[in-house]
Design a protein around this motif. Sequence first.
Motif, short mmCIF file in Angstrom:
data_model
loop_
_atom_site.label_atom_id
_atom_site.label_comp_id
_atom_site.label_asym_id
_atom_site.label_seq_id
_atom_site.Cartn_x
_atom_site.Cartn_y
_atom_site.Cartn_z
N CYS A 1 0.84 -1.20 0.00
CA CYS A 1 0.00 0.00 0.00
C CYS A 1 0.87 1.25 0.00
O CYS A 1 1.80 1.38 0.79
CB CYS A 1 -0.93 0.02 1.20
SG CYS A 1 -1.90 1.53 1.24
N SER B 1 -0.53 4.51 0.02
CA SER B 1 -1.35 5.68 0.36
C SER B 1 -0.87 6.31 1.67
O SER B 1 -0.18 5.65 2.45
CB SER B 1 -2.82 5.27 0.45
OG SER B 1 -3.29 4.96 -0.83
N PRO C 1 -1.90 7.08 4.81
CA PRO C 1 -1.90 6.48 6.15
C PRO C 1 -0.83 5.39 6.31
O PRO C 1 -0.20 5.28 7.37
CB PRO C 1 -3.31 5.89 6.27
CG PRO C 1 -4.14 6.73 5.36
CD PRO C 1 -3.24 7.04 4.20
N CYS C 2 -0.62 4.62 5.28
CA CYS C 2 0.43 3.58 5.36
C CYS C 2 1.82 4.23 5.35
O CYS C 2 2.73 3.75 6.03
CB CYS C 2 0.28 2.56 4.23
SG CYS C 2 -0.93 1.26 4.64
N CYS D 1 -4.73 2.62 -1.39
CA CYS D 1 -5.32 2.11 -0.13
C CYS D 1 -6.08 0.80 -0.31
O CYS D 1 -6.93 0.67 -1.18
CB CYS D 1 -6.25 3.18 0.43
SG CYS D 1 -7.05 2.65 1.96
N LEU D 2 -5.76 -0.15 0.53
CA LEU D 2 -6.41 -1.46 0.47
C LEU D 2 -7.64 -1.52 1.38
O LEU D 2 -8.26 -2.57 1.52
CB LEU D 2 -5.40 -2.55 0.85
CG LEU D 2 -4.28 -2.78 -0.17
CD1 LEU D 2 -3.14 -3.58 0.44
CD2 LEU D 2 -4.81 -3.47 -1.42
N CYS E 1 -6.74 0.52 6.64
CA CYS E 1 -5.75 1.47 7.18
C CYS E 1 -5.55 1.29 8.69
O CYS E 1 -4.51 1.70 9.22
CB CYS E 1 -6.18 2.91 6.91
SG CYS E 1 -6.90 3.15 5.29
#
Length: 153
Positions: free
Chosen positions: A75, A77, A79-80, A116-117, A120
Amino acid sequence: MKKEEILYKYEKRKDNVLYILHEFQDLNPYNYVTDDDMQLIADYIGIPYSKVYGTASFYSMISEKPRGKHIIRLCDSPPCHLMGSIDILDVIKEELKIEVGETTPDMIFTLEKTACLGVCGVAPVMMIDDEVYGNLTPKKVRKILTEYKEGTK
Ligand code: FES
């Protein structure tokens, strides 16, 4: 399942192209769709090859190039990122000696980034094939990759 059987499951409609591409890709040991596959789909649906190719190249989940037996999707994105996905990426690259978009010479792993998966809450996250791994740490990633290398996963 044979390719013809897959085709016959679907009505000859353009909006089925992506589903068929997915199934053809799953059938291929190198996780991709060939030119012949795309031509077969085009002939079945009754649309030009270029339309099928366009769909295949638009969706990142579909590949027109051979890929490894296992697809690692890390991921990418925010947050990651905040939770350390850059460090995780470094560990994967170091362990497999490949860059993003590359496949190991033994055709076991392909490394890709993904948006994003949707999990999060357990960032940083990666998927290997259909399996999601969260709360990743460098140590945990090394252990997971070892399990795949040894064929215990
Ligand atoms: S940002 Fe990585 S799973 Fe949502």
